[in-house]
Design a protein around this motif. Structure first.
Motif, PDB file in Angstrom:
ATOM      1  N   VAL A 186       0.840  -1.200   0.000  1.00 22.51           N
ATOM      2  CA  VAL A 186       0.000   0.000   0.000  1.00 22.51           C
ATOM      3  C   VAL A 186       0.871   1.244   0.000  1.00 22.51           C
ATOM      4  CG1 VAL A 186      -1.697   1.317   1.340  1.00 22.51           C
ATOM      5  CG2 VAL A 186      -1.936  -1.163   1.100  1.00 22.51           C
ATOM      6  N   HIS A 187       1.934   1.246   0.785  1.00 26.97           N
ATOM      7  CA  HIS A 187       2.855   2.393   0.799  1.00 26.97           C
ATOM      8  C   HIS A 187       3.434   2.629  -0.596  1.00 26.97           C
ATOM      9  CE1 HIS A 187       3.642   1.230   5.285  1.00 26.97           C
ATOM     10  NE2 HIS A 187       2.452   1.759   5.105  1.00 26.97           N
ATOM     11  N   ALA A 188       3.782   1.530  -1.286  1.00 29.58           N
ATOM     12  CA  ALA A 188       4.383   1.660  -2.616  1.00 29.58           C
ATOM     13  C   ALA A 188       3.431   2.302  -3.607  1.00 29.58           C
ATOM     14  CB  ALA A 188       4.816   0.284  -3.123  1.00 29.58           C
ATOM     15  N   ILE A 189       2.161   1.912  -3.586  1.00 29.00           N
ATOM     16  CA  ILE A 189       1.214   2.489  -4.542  1.00 29.00           C
ATOM     17  C   ILE A 189       0.901   3.935  -4.183  1.00 29.00           C
ATOM     18  CG2 ILE A 189      -0.831   1.645  -3.336  1.00 29.00           C
ATOM     19  CD1 ILE A 189      -0.306   2.061  -7.141  1.00 29.00           C
ATOM     20  N   ILE A 190       0.949   4.293  -2.899  1.00 27.91           N
ATOM     21  CA  ILE A 190       0.749   5.697  -2.513  1.00 27.91           C
ATOM     22  C   ILE A 190       1.862   6.563  -3.086  1.00 27.91           C
ATOM     23  CG2 ILE A 190       0.775   7.295  -0.558  1.00 27.91           C
ATOM     24  CD1 ILE A 190      -0.699   5.147   1.062  1.00 27.91           C
ATOM     25  N   TRP A 191       3.104   6.106  -2.907  1.00 30.94           N
ATOM     26  CA  TRP A 191       4.224   6.856  -3.474  1.00 30.94           C
ATOM     27  C   TRP A 191       4.100   6.962  -4.991  1.00 30.94           C
ATOM     28  CZ3 TRP A 191       7.035   9.918  -0.703  1.00 30.94           C
ATOM     29  CH2 TRP A 191       7.321   9.628   0.630  1.00 30.94           C
ATOM     30  N   HIS A 192       3.666   5.865  -5.615  1.00 28.84           N
ATOM     31  CA  HIS A 192       3.545   5.902  -7.074  1.00 28.84           C
ATOM     32  C   HIS A 192       2.443   6.855  -7.521  1.00 28.84           C
ATOM     33  CE1 HIS A 192       3.309   4.752 -11.252  1.00 28.84           C
ATOM     34  NE2 HIS A 192       2.014   4.576 -11.095  1.00 28.84           N
ATOM     35  N   ARG A 193       1.314   6.871  -6.837  1.00 26.48           N
ATOM     36  CA  ARG A 193       0.229   7.782  -7.229  1.00 26.48           C
ATOM     37  C   ARG A 193       0.724   9.227  -7.237  1.00 26.48           C
ATOM     38  NH1 ARG A 193      -3.365   4.299  -9.541  1.00 26.48           N
ATOM     39  NH2 ARG A 193      -4.308   2.864  -8.050  1.00 26.48           N
ATOM     40  N   LEU A 194       1.494   9.588  -6.211  1.00 22.93           N
ATOM     41  CA  LEU A 194       2.012  10.952  -6.130  1.00 22.93           C
ATOM     42  C   LEU A 194       3.036  11.220  -7.230  1.00 22.93           C
ATOM     43  CD1 LEU A 194       2.453  11.139  -2.249  1.00 22.93           C
ATOM     44  CD2 LEU A 194       0.600  12.140  -3.601  1.00 22.93           C
ATOM     45  N   ALA A 195       3.973  10.283  -7.405  1.00 24.87           N
ATOM     46  CA  ALA A 195       5.022  10.468  -8.409  1.00 24.87           C
ATOM     47  C   ALA A 195       4.441  10.479  -9.820  1.00 24.87           C
ATOM     48  CB  ALA A 195       6.067   9.354  -8.276  1.00 24.87           C
ATOM     49  N   SER A 196       3.429   9.648 -10.063  1.00 27.15           N
ATOM     50  CA  SER A 196       2.842   9.556 -11.396  1.00 27.15           C
ATOM     51  C   SER A 196       2.170  10.861 -11.806  1.00 27.15           C
ATOM     52  CB  SER A 196       1.829   8.405 -11.444  1.00 27.15           C
ATOM     53  OG  SER A 196       1.237   8.310 -12.722  1.00 27.15           O
ATOM     54  N   ARG A 197       1.485  11.527 -10.870  1.00 27.04           N
ATOM     55  CA  ARG A 197       0.844  12.804 -11.199  1.00 27.04           C
ATOM     56  C   ARG A 197       1.883  13.848 -11.580  1.00 27.04           C
ATOM     57  NH1 ARG A 197      -4.807  13.011 -10.236  1.00 27.04           N
ATOM     58  NH2 ARG A 197      -5.418  10.842 -10.625  1.00 27.04           N
ATOM     59  N   LEU A 198       2.997  13.857 -10.884  1.00 28.76           N
ATOM     60  CA  LEU A 198       4.072  14.786 -11.249  1.00 28.76           C
ATOM     61  C   LEU A 198       4.638  14.449 -12.628  1.00 28.76           C
ATOM     62  CD1 LEU A 198       6.011  15.078  -7.858  1.00 28.76           C
ATOM     63  CD2 LEU A 198       4.445  16.746  -8.875  1.00 28.76           C
ATOM     64  N   TRP A 199       4.823  13.157 -12.893  1.00 36.31           N
ATOM     65  CA  TRP A 199       5.370  12.725 -14.176  1.00 36.31           C
ATOM     66  C   TRP A 199       4.450  13.143 -15.325  1.00 36.31           C
ATOM     67  CZ3 TRP A 199       9.993  10.427 -15.332  1.00 36.31           C
ATOM     68  CH2 TRP A 199      10.121   9.854 -16.593  1.00 36.31           C
ATOM     69  N   ARG A 200       3.136  12.974 -15.159  1.00 35.88           N
ATOM     70  CA  ARG A 200       2.193  13.335 -16.221  1.00 35.88           C
ATOM     71  C   ARG A 200       2.188  14.840 -16.483  1.00 35.88           C
ATOM     72  NH1 ARG A 200       2.087   8.245 -17.830  1.00 35.88           N
ATOM     73  NH2 ARG A 200       1.463   6.874 -16.146  1.00 35.88           N
ATOM     74  N   ARG A 201       2.548  15.615 -15.477  1.00 35.79           N
ATOM     75  CA  ARG A 201       2.579  17.075 -15.636  1.00 35.79           C
ATOM     76  C   ARG A 201       3.931  17.570 -16.133  1.00 35.79           C
ATOM     77  NH1 ARG A 201      -0.485  18.404  -9.884  1.00 35.79           N
ATOM     78  NH2 ARG A 201      -2.535  17.565 -10.507  1.00 35.79           N
ATOM     79  N   GLY A 202       4.836  16.653 -16.436  1.00 38.74           N
ATOM     80  CA  GLY A 202       6.134  17.035 -16.974  1.00 38.74           C
ATOM     81  C   GLY A 202       7.179  17.378 -15.941  1.00 38.74           C
ATOM     82  N   VAL A 203       6.856  17.157 -14.655  1.00 38.83           N
ATOM     83  CA  VAL A 203       7.820  17.435 -13.581  1.00 38.83           C
ATOM     84  C   VAL A 203       8.604  16.137 -13.339  1.00 38.83           C
ATOM     85  CG1 VAL A 203       8.119  18.389 -11.269  1.00 38.83           C
ATOM     86  CG2 VAL A 203       6.105  19.004 -12.615  1.00 38.83           C
ATOM     87  N   LYS A 204       9.598  15.899 -14.178  1.00 45.43           N
ATOM     88  CA  LYS A 204      10.226  14.586 -14.239  1.00 45.43           C
ATOM     89  C   LYS A 204      11.138  14.276 -13.056  1.00 45.43           C
ATOM     90  CE  LYS A 204       8.492  13.808 -18.385  1.00 45.43           C
ATOM     91  NZ  LYS A 204       7.495  12.786 -18.664  1.00 45.43           N
ATOM     92  N   PHE A 205      12.046  15.187 -12.720  1.00 44.32           N
ATOM     93  CA  PHE A 205      13.012  14.848 -11.676  1.00 44.32           C
ATOM     94  C   PHE A 205      12.350  14.659 -10.308  1.00 44.32           C
ATOM     95  CE2 PHE A 205      15.899  16.066  -8.238  1.00 44.32           C
ATOM     96  CZ  PHE A 205      16.848  15.067  -8.383  1.00 44.32           C
ATOM     97  N   PRO A 206      11.464  15.555  -9.858  1.00 45.43           N
ATOM     98  CA  PRO A 206      10.785  15.282  -8.590  1.00 45.43           C
ATOM     99  C   PRO A 206      10.009  13.961  -8.606  1.00 45.43           C
ATOM    100  CG  PRO A 206      10.500  17.572  -9.193  1.00 45.43           C
ATOM    101  CD  PRO A 206      11.127  16.896 -10.370  1.00 45.43           C
ATOM    102  N   ALA A 207       9.435  13.639  -9.773  1.00 41.37           N
ATOM    103  CA  ALA A 207       8.715  12.368  -9.867  1.00 41.37           C
ATOM    104  C   ALA A 207       9.670  11.190  -9.673  1.00 41.37           C
ATOM    105  CB  ALA A 207       8.016  12.270 -11.218  1.00 41.37           C
ATOM    106  N   ARG A 208      10.833  11.242 -10.324  1.00 40.25           N
ATOM    107  CA  ARG A 208      11.805  10.166 -10.171  1.00 40.25           C
ATOM    108  C   ARG A 208      12.341  10.102  -8.742  1.00 40.25           C
ATOM    109  NH1 ARG A 208      13.938   7.327 -14.397  1.00 40.25           N
ATOM    110  NH2 ARG A 208      14.508   6.005 -12.644  1.00 40.25           N
ATOM    111  N   PHE A 209      12.494  11.251  -8.119  1.00 40.82           N
ATOM    112  CA  PHE A 209      12.991  11.258  -6.740  1.00 40.82           C
ATOM    113  C   PHE A 209      11.965  10.611  -5.801  1.00 40.82           C
ATOM    114  CE2 PHE A 209      13.465  13.145  -2.525  1.00 40.82           C
ATOM    115  CZ  PHE A 209      14.796  12.830  -2.271  1.00 40.82           C
ATOM    116  N   LEU A 210      10.668  10.930  -5.985  1.00 36.49           N
ATOM    117  CA  LEU A 210       9.638  10.299  -5.159  1.00 36.49           C
ATOM    118  C   LEU A 210       9.602   8.789  -5.419  1.00 36.49           C
ATOM    119  CD1 LEU A 210       6.534  12.684  -5.199  1.00 36.49           C
ATOM    120  CD2 LEU A 210       8.089  12.196  -3.302  1.00 36.49           C
ATOM    121  N   SER A 211       9.796   8.407  -6.678  1.00 34.44           N
ATOM    122  CA  SER A 211       9.818   6.988  -7.011  1.00 34.44           C
ATOM    123  C   SER A 211      10.988   6.295  -6.317  1.00 34.44           C
ATOM    124  CB  SER A 211       9.920   6.823  -8.527  1.00 34.44           C
ATOM    125  OG  SER A 211      10.058   5.464  -8.886  1.00 34.44           O
ATOM    126  N   TRP A 212      12.153   6.935  -6.334  1.00 35.93           N
ATOM    127  CA  TRP A 212      13.320   6.357  -5.652  1.00 35.93           C
ATOM    128  C   TRP A 212      13.072   6.265  -4.152  1.00 35.93           C
ATOM    129  CZ3 TRP A 212      16.143   8.781  -1.811  1.00 35.93           C
ATOM    130  CH2 TRP A 212      17.267   8.088  -1.355  1.00 35.93           C
TER     131      TRP A 212
END
Length: 259
Positions: free
Chosen positions: A61-87
């Protein structure tokens, strides 16, 4: 090679079309999706007792929460913060989900350990993965290189689904299987490479509608083929022994026996 209908090409159907009957995940807020992700655990894991325990102690559940947040950033073109949240999510949960992966509603990773989901993977609604699952690529070229899992797919522990293939809606993938070709909907796949062994109609269901995993009853197509060959060899040896005995007694074998 997966044994199925050669006329079925699941990869030609986009994921959006498969979930058109249900509202797509992109139309929901992050918090609505997370709420569904948490609630679906109770239906799929008999060890889950209450929401507070799920939120605090389930790494899947923690993993999908982090992904939901990172994915929204990725779709908006905010790539590095998205990758950092994914890491960060991977560091905390031991689940590696690329922020570019598309994941539908009510997604559950049971036990949440050593799961890898690649950038171009597409996952429909009500999908369940067990620990050790890899949705990986087979090429370093850009473009679609990871699998698509349709609605309701269940993937057993340690299974590997590789390449830009499609696993049809309602399929089950047995533990430690390696799937490298498209799978028609509502089938069970086992083995290396994956082979279709059982359709939906042959599955035993629990009283509440959930599917019994029946991992201890999973068929072994390779083993069944070997048993058939051994039976045939035993029959041929017995027939040869009978013919040799007839010849030693001086009676020529009949035309039927010789055949």
């Amino acid at each position: 090679m997966i044994m199925g209908s050669p006329k079925w090409h699941g990869s030609e159907v986009p994921l959006a079309a498969a979930v058109a009957a249900d509202a797509p995940a992109a139309s929901f807020s992050v918090w609505q999706l997370i709420r569904e992700d948490v609630n679906c655990v109770k239906a799929r894991d008999p060890a889950a007792r209450h929401t507070f325990e799920i939120v605090l102690t389930y790494p899947g559940v923690h993993a999908i929460i982090w992904h939901r947040l990172a994915s929204r950033l990725w779709r908006r073109g905010v790539k590095f913060p998205a990758r950092f949240l994914s890491w960060l999510g991977r560091f905390l949960t031991n689940v590696d989900i690329h922020p570019g992966a598309t994941i539908g509603r009510r997604f559950f990773i049971d036990h949440g350990a050593c799961v890898v989901i690649g950038e171009t993977a597409e996952i429909g609604d009500d999908v369940t993965l067990y620990h050790g699952v890899t949705l990986g690529g087979t090429s370093w070229t850009s473009g679609k290189r990871h699998p698509t899992l349709r609605n309701g797919v269940l993937v057993g522990a340690g299974a590997k689904i590789l390449g830009p293939i499609t696993v049809g809606a309602g399929c089950r993938v047995g533990a430690n299987s390696v799937v490298i070709e498209d799978v028609p909907p509502a089938m069970t796949v086992v083995g290396i490479p994956g082979r279709v062994v059982k359709p939906t109609s042959d599955r035993r269901k629990l009283g509440d509608g959930r599917i019994d995993l029946e991992h201890h009853l999973m068929p072994d197509p390779v083993g069944e083929a070997i048993v058939s060959l051994l039976d045939r060899i035993e029959f041929l040896e017995a027939r040869l022994s009978h013919l040799q005995g007839e010849r030693q007694r001086g009676r020529p074998a009949s035309a039927d026996e010789a055949a």
